[in-house]
Design a protein around this motif. Sequence first.
Motif, PDB file in Angstrom:
ATOM      1  N   LEU A   1       0.861  -1.173   0.000  1.00 44.29           N
ATOM      2  CA  LEU A   1       0.000   0.000   0.000  1.00 44.29           C
ATOM      3  C   LEU A   1       0.899   1.225   0.000  1.00 44.29           C
ATOM      4  O   LEU A   1       1.760   1.369   0.875  1.00 44.29           O
ATOM      5  CB  LEU A   1      -0.900   0.006   1.238  1.00 44.29           C
ATOM      6  N   ILE A   2       0.725   2.078  -0.997  1.00 43.42           N
ATOM      7  CA  ILE A   2       1.455   3.334  -1.083  1.00 43.42           C
ATOM      8  C   ILE A   2       0.452   4.443  -0.790  1.00 43.42           C
ATOM      9  O   ILE A   2      -0.496   4.648  -1.551  1.00 43.42           O
ATOM     10  CB  ILE A   2       2.086   3.528  -2.478  1.00 43.42           C
ATOM     11  N   ALA A   3       0.645   5.115   0.324  1.00 43.64           N
ATOM     12  CA  ALA A   3      -0.263   6.180   0.739  1.00 43.64           C
ATOM     13  C   ALA A   3       0.440   7.518   0.581  1.00 43.64           C
ATOM     14  O   ALA A   3       1.479   7.745   1.195  1.00 43.64           O
ATOM     15  CB  ALA A   3      -0.683   5.966   2.193  1.00 43.64           C
TER      16      ALA A   3
ATOM     17  N   ALA B   1      -0.458   7.147  16.444  1.00 41.99           N
ATOM     18  CA  ALA B   1      -0.272   6.327  17.638  1.00 41.99           C
ATOM     19  C   ALA B   1      -0.995   4.993  17.561  1.00 41.99           C
ATOM     20  O   ALA B   1      -0.587   4.035  18.243  1.00 41.99           O
ATOM     21  CB  ALA B   1      -0.753   7.085  18.871  1.00 41.99           C
ATOM     22  N   ASN B   2      -2.034   4.877  16.730  1.00 39.98           N
ATOM     23  CA  ASN B   2      -2.885   3.689  16.794  1.00 39.98           C
ATOM     24  C   ASN B   2      -2.995   2.853  15.527  1.00 39.98           C
ATOM     25  O   ASN B   2      -3.228   1.644  15.620  1.00 39.98           O
ATOM     26  CB  ASN B   2      -4.299   4.101  17.229  1.00 39.98           C
ATOM     27  N   VAL B   3      -2.865   3.454  14.365  1.00 44.01           N
ATOM     28  CA  VAL B   3      -3.122   2.704  13.134  1.00 44.01           C
ATOM     29  C   VAL B   3      -2.095   1.609  12.896  1.00 44.01           C
ATOM     30  O   VAL B   3      -2.432   0.536  12.389  1.00 44.01           O
ATOM     31  CB  VAL B   3      -3.259   3.662  11.929  1.00 44.01           C
ATOM     32  N   HIS B   4      -0.853   1.817  13.313  1.00 42.71           N
ATOM     33  CA  HIS B   4       0.157   0.766  13.086  1.00 42.71           C
ATOM     34  C   HIS B   4      -0.243  -0.525  13.799  1.00 42.71           C
ATOM     35  O   HIS B   4       0.058  -1.627  13.321  1.00 42.71           O
ATOM     36  CB  HIS B   4       1.559   1.230  13.493  1.00 42.71           C
ATOM     37  N   LYS B   5      -0.958  -0.439  14.911  1.00 41.06           N
ATOM     38  CA  LYS B   5      -1.424  -1.641  15.618  1.00 41.06           C
ATOM     39  C   LYS B   5      -2.472  -2.380  14.785  1.00 41.06           C
ATOM     40  O   LYS B   5      -2.493  -3.614  14.765  1.00 41.06           O
ATOM     41  CB  LYS B   5      -2.010  -1.257  16.980  1.00 41.06           C
ATOM     42  N   LEU B   6      -3.323  -1.641  14.091  1.00 40.25           N
ATOM     43  CA  LEU B   6      -4.320  -2.264  13.223  1.00 40.25           C
ATOM     44  C   LEU B   6      -3.662  -2.891  11.999  1.00 40.25           C
ATOM     45  O   LEU B   6      -4.065  -3.961  11.546  1.00 40.25           O
ATOM     46  CB  LEU B   6      -5.368  -1.241  12.793  1.00 40.25           C
ATOM     47  N   VAL B   7      -2.646  -2.222  11.473  1.00 37.56           N
ATOM     48  CA  VAL B   7      -1.892  -2.780  10.348  1.00 37.56           C
ATOM     49  C   VAL B   7      -1.284  -4.128  10.762  1.00 37.56           C
ATOM     50  O   VAL B   7      -1.419  -5.134  10.063  1.00 37.56           O
ATOM     51  CB  VAL B   7      -0.793  -1.796   9.883  1.00 37.56           C
ATOM     52  N   GLU B   8      -0.639  -4.159  11.924  1.00 33.67           N
ATOM     53  CA  GLU B   8      -0.026  -5.397  12.435  1.00 33.67           C
ATOM     54  C   GLU B   8      -1.066  -6.479  12.674  1.00 33.67           C
ATOM     55  O   GLU B   8      -0.815  -7.657  12.406  1.00 33.67           O
ATOM     56  CB  GLU B   8       0.749  -5.106  13.713  1.00 33.67           C
ATOM     57  N   LYS B   9      -2.235  -6.110  13.160  1.00 30.02           N
ATOM     58  CA  LYS B   9      -3.313  -7.072  13.416  1.00 30.02           C
ATOM     59  C   LYS B   9      -3.714  -7.808  12.139  1.00 30.02           C
ATOM     60  O   LYS B   9      -4.139  -8.961  12.180  1.00 30.02           O
ATOM     61  CB  LYS B   9      -4.518  -6.346  14.020  1.00 30.02           C
ATOM     62  N   HIS B  10      -3.553  -7.137  11.001  1.00 25.85           N
ATOM     63  CA  HIS B  10      -3.903  -7.732   9.708  1.00 25.85           C
ATOM     64  C   HIS B  10      -2.683  -8.305   8.991  1.00 25.85           C
ATOM     65  O   HIS B  10      -2.733  -8.550   7.788  1.00 25.85           O
ATOM     66  CB  HIS B  10      -4.627  -6.700   8.848  1.00 25.85           C
TER      67      HIS B  10
ATOM     68  N   ALA C   1      -5.636  -9.503   3.209  1.00 28.38           N
ATOM     69  CA  ALA C   1      -5.204  -8.911   4.484  1.00 28.38           C
ATOM     70  C   ALA C   1      -5.229  -7.395   4.393  1.00 28.38           C
ATOM     71  O   ALA C   1      -5.702  -6.711   5.316  1.00 28.38           O
ATOM     72  CB  ALA C   1      -3.812  -9.405   4.862  1.00 28.38           C
ATOM     73  N   LEU C   2      -4.746  -6.836   3.288  1.00 30.78           N
ATOM     74  CA  LEU C   2      -4.781  -5.384   3.095  1.00 30.78           C
ATOM     75  C   LEU C   2      -6.221  -4.881   3.082  1.00 30.78           C
ATOM     76  O   LEU C   2      -6.552  -3.899   3.744  1.00 30.78           O
ATOM     77  CB  LEU C   2      -4.076  -5.006   1.795  1.00 30.78           C
ATOM     78  N   ASP C   3      -7.087  -5.567   2.347  1.00 27.38           N
ATOM     79  CA  ASP C   3      -8.482  -5.154   2.278  1.00 27.38           C
ATOM     80  C   ASP C   3      -9.159  -5.261   3.637  1.00 27.38           C
ATOM     81  O   ASP C   3      -9.987  -4.412   3.991  1.00 27.38           O
ATOM     82  CB  ASP C   3      -9.237  -5.985   1.239  1.00 27.38           C
ATOM     83  N   GLY C   4      -8.809  -6.292   4.414  1.00 29.08           N
ATOM     84  CA  GLY C   4      -9.359  -6.436   5.756  1.00 29.08           C
ATOM     85  C   GLY C   4      -9.004  -5.251   6.636  1.00 29.08           C
ATOM     86  O   GLY C   4      -9.813  -4.786   7.436  1.00 29.08           O
ATOM     87  N   PHE C   5      -7.778  -4.771   6.492  1.00 22.86           N
ATOM     88  CA  PHE C   5      -7.361  -3.571   7.219  1.00 22.86           C
ATOM     89  C   PHE C   5      -8.097  -2.338   6.718  1.00 22.86           C
ATOM     90  O   PHE C   5      -8.738  -1.614   7.478  1.00 22.86           O
ATOM     91  CB  PHE C   5      -5.844  -3.362   7.091  1.00 22.86           C
TER      92      PHE C   5
END
Length: 108
Positions: free
Chosen positions: A5-7, A22-31, A65-69
């Motif tokens: 993913l290129i943002a 502070a929080n999105v990297h945790k969601l990325v890791e979860k997926h 996994a990317l789409d799930g995130f």
Amino acid sequence: MSVYLIAEIKITDDSWVPDYAANVHKLVEKHGGKYLARSGNIDTLEGEERDSTLIALLEFPTRAALDGFATGPEYAPYAQARQAGSISSFRVIDDTDIAGAIPYLKKG
């Protein structure tokens, strides 16, 4: 197959940034994903200069996994905050070589 993913983000209202950072990297890791870079140190070597404040590069093990995130309910409030306070472009590429000439990449 890994996907990336290129943002590209131009921040227009930075009120969302601290909570997102502070929080999105945790969601990325979860997926199953991980950040490869999240930087505002941007230089244009060729082509038209873009007005991005930061560019993030994330790797996920699969497109699912990317789409799930990206479409998941946990990310939705962060996405809404980012969209309200920025001009963003999210692009997805896979780990293939369209020409099929690079031996360590799958032919795309």
